[in-house]
Design a protein around this motif. Structure first.
Motif, short mmCIF file in Angstrom:
data_model
loop_
_atom_site.label_atom_id
_atom_site.label_comp_id
_atom_site.label_asym_id
_atom_site.label_seq_id
_atom_site.Cartn_x
_atom_site.Cartn_y
_atom_site.Cartn_z
N ARG A 1 0.84 -1.21 0.00
CA ARG A 1 0.00 0.00 0.00
C ARG A 1 0.87 1.25 0.00
O ARG A 1 0.55 2.25 -0.67
CB ARG A 1 -0.92 -0.01 1.22
N ALA A 2 1.98 1.21 0.74
CA ALA A 2 2.90 2.35 0.76
C ALA A 2 3.49 2.59 -0.63
O ALA A 2 3.64 3.75 -1.06
CB ALA A 2 4.01 2.11 1.78
N SER A 3 3.81 1.51 -1.33
CA SER A 3 4.34 1.66 -2.69
C SER A 3 3.33 2.33 -3.59
O SER A 3 3.68 3.20 -4.41
CB SER A 3 4.73 0.29 -3.25
N LYS A 4 2.06 1.97 -3.44
CA LYS A 4 1.02 2.59 -4.26
C LYS A 4 0.83 4.06 -3.90
O LYS A 4 0.64 4.91 -4.78
CB LYS A 4 -0.29 1.82 -4.09
N ILE A 5 0.88 4.36 -2.60
CA ILE A 5 0.73 5.75 -2.17
C ILE A 5 1.87 6.61 -2.71
O ILE A 5 1.66 7.70 -3.27
CB ILE A 5 0.67 5.84 -0.64
N ASN A 6 3.10 6.12 -2.55
CA ASN A 6 4.26 6.88 -3.04
C ASN A 6 4.24 7.00 -4.56
O ASN A 6 4.58 8.05 -5.11
CB ASN A 6 5.56 6.20 -2.58
#
Length: 451
Positions: A149-154
């Motif tokens: 999810r962090a990868s998608k947010i970034n």
């Protein structure tokens, strides 16, 4: 410093903010054109970017690790077999004369060949350490999901900024292009006035120089467009041969992105870094229980079926096979391990304290970041309002300066000054719009929002 030089430096600064470089501007072709809006760009990046695919692979890898840990709850079955050749048979020692005179002493036992096969099974009935290992694997899956999810947010934040950069480069190019069109129109008017004997030849020369001085700014703006599109292609995983065509402009986002003090929301509970740290703290608590589980006994059930035979030849059909079958329980109780478990527990406790301090620091830092991002949004909104008024005034001033020059009451210097002031006002407004959108992208990312 001349006004043209000021304008060139302003455009150079805006283009450098987009991307530095001297790449030649690529003319758009009719074929291989990818039309984009912001939502479509984010969707493409989420599906095609390598970093997103790597994060998804990590989820699958950790999920298999969890399944591996859970497999410890199932029974394990093993089979084994062995063959022994007795070059010297084993002996037993008997007392002298046990069976009469001359008897006793070492007596050979067994046969030349020995065959053994066995099937064994075991099943854990109680193992606290196994249960904690399974819980740790569950935590690892949750952390992997949050990392994805962090990868998608970034990625969404990077795509937003790259897309806004393309919009800034395109709008800046249009402003410079319009400025050159105005300069060419002024040059045409000056030449007409010169042919009628109404202005001096100096005005014609000065107007021609004005047009030529604007060309480097246009080339720099073209380079900015090319480089910003190239970076967006990299994030989207789009081949460099495909031309990108955005379907909107910075001004289209202005009304939708207005910072308002009443709409302030500084909730950072969904921030990915904060959530990952919380998950890691939960994992460390389970790890403490895993270390402590070394103090608990373990209970397992087992069963074994064995078949064995011995012979001096290899005629298996005549063998007499012994087939013992046993089963039972195994209980292991830890008694003393030299204080190693106690020392391990203290290490984990210190790690938990360190992580708690890290979380407190991260929470304060993120709170400051989200407030700074919101402040930047408000500041950019104020600059936009001021810039919009500045553009209107600059347009009015340019119109008045052109009329004055055509009627002979104004000078060419006033007209050029008004033209450069108008161009600078438009570029400044574009920059303020970009700053607002960029600050909003940071605000969304810090709050942990994907959309």
């Amino acid at each position: 410093m001349s006004l043209q030089l000021k304008l060139r430096r302003l455009v150079f600064g805006l283009s450098a903010l987009v991307f530095s470089g001297t790449t030649v501007f690529a003319q758009e072709s009719e074929s291989n054109v990818l039309e984009l809006n912001l939502q479509k760009a984010i969707e493409i990046a989420m599906s095609d970017n390598p970093m997103i695919r790597i994060a998804e692979k990590e989820i699958k890898r950790v999920d298999y690790s969890r399944k591996e840990a859970r497999s410890g709850l199932l029974p394990s079955v093993n089979g084994e077999g062995s063959y022994n050749r007795n070059f010297n048979k084993p002996v037993i020692f008997m007392p002298e004369g046990i069976f009469g005179p001359g008897s006793g002493g070492p007596i050979e036992m067994g046969y030349d060949n020995s065959f053994t096969g066995a099937v064994s099974a075991s099943l854990p009935l109680f193992s606290y350490s196994l249960l904690q290992s399974i819980r740790i694997s569950d935590h690892d899956v949750e952390i992997a999901l949050e990392s994805a999810r962090a990868s998608k947010i970034n990625m969404a934040a990077e795509v937003r900024k790259a897309y806004y950069t393309v919009l800034l480069a395109n709008d800046s190019y249009k402003v410079i292009r319009k400025s050159i069109d105005n300069a060419n129109e002024n040059l045409t008017n000056v030449r007409n006035l010169f042919s009628q004997g109404l202005v001096a030849e100096y005005d014609v020369i000065r107007s021609e120089v004005q047009v030529r001085n604007l060309m480097p700014s246009l080339i720099q703006a073209q380079n900015g467009v090319s480089m910003s599109e190239m970076m967006l292609r990299v994030l989207l995983g789009v081949h460099q041969d495909i031309n990108i065509e955005v379907t909107d402009s910075l001004d289209d986002y202005q009304k939708m992105r207005t910072a308002s003090a009443g709409d302030a929301n500084f909730d950072i509970s969904a921030n990915s870094d904060l959530r990952k740290l919380d998950l890691q703290m939960e994992r460390m608590q389970t790890q403490f229980q895993l270390v402590r589980s070394q103090r608990y006994p373990t209970l397992a059930a087992f069963a074994q079926y064995q078949f064995t035979a011995q012979s001096n030849d290899f005629d298996f059909g005549n063998y007499q096979w012994a087939k013992p079958f046993i089963g039972g329980l195994t209980l292991q109780i830890p008694i003393f391990r030299g204080f190693s478990v106690s020392h391990q527990e203290k290490q984990v406790k210190i790690g938990m304290e360190q992580m708690a301090m890290q979380r407190e620091y991260l929470d304060r830092n993120l709170t400051l970041q989200v407030r700074n991002a919101y402040t930047n949004m408000q500041r950019a909104q104020e600059q936009i309002e001021s810039g919009q008024m500045g553009v209107k005034q600059a347009e009015r001033g340019f119109s008045i300066a052109r009329t004055r020059y055509q009627t002979g009451s104004g000078t060419l210097l006033e007209l050029n000054d008004a033209e450069i002031a108008l161009t600078q006002a438009k570029l400044t407004l574009n920059q303020a719009l970009f700053d607002l959108l960029s600050a909003e992208a940071d605000f969304i990312m810090i709050q942990g929002q994907v959309e």
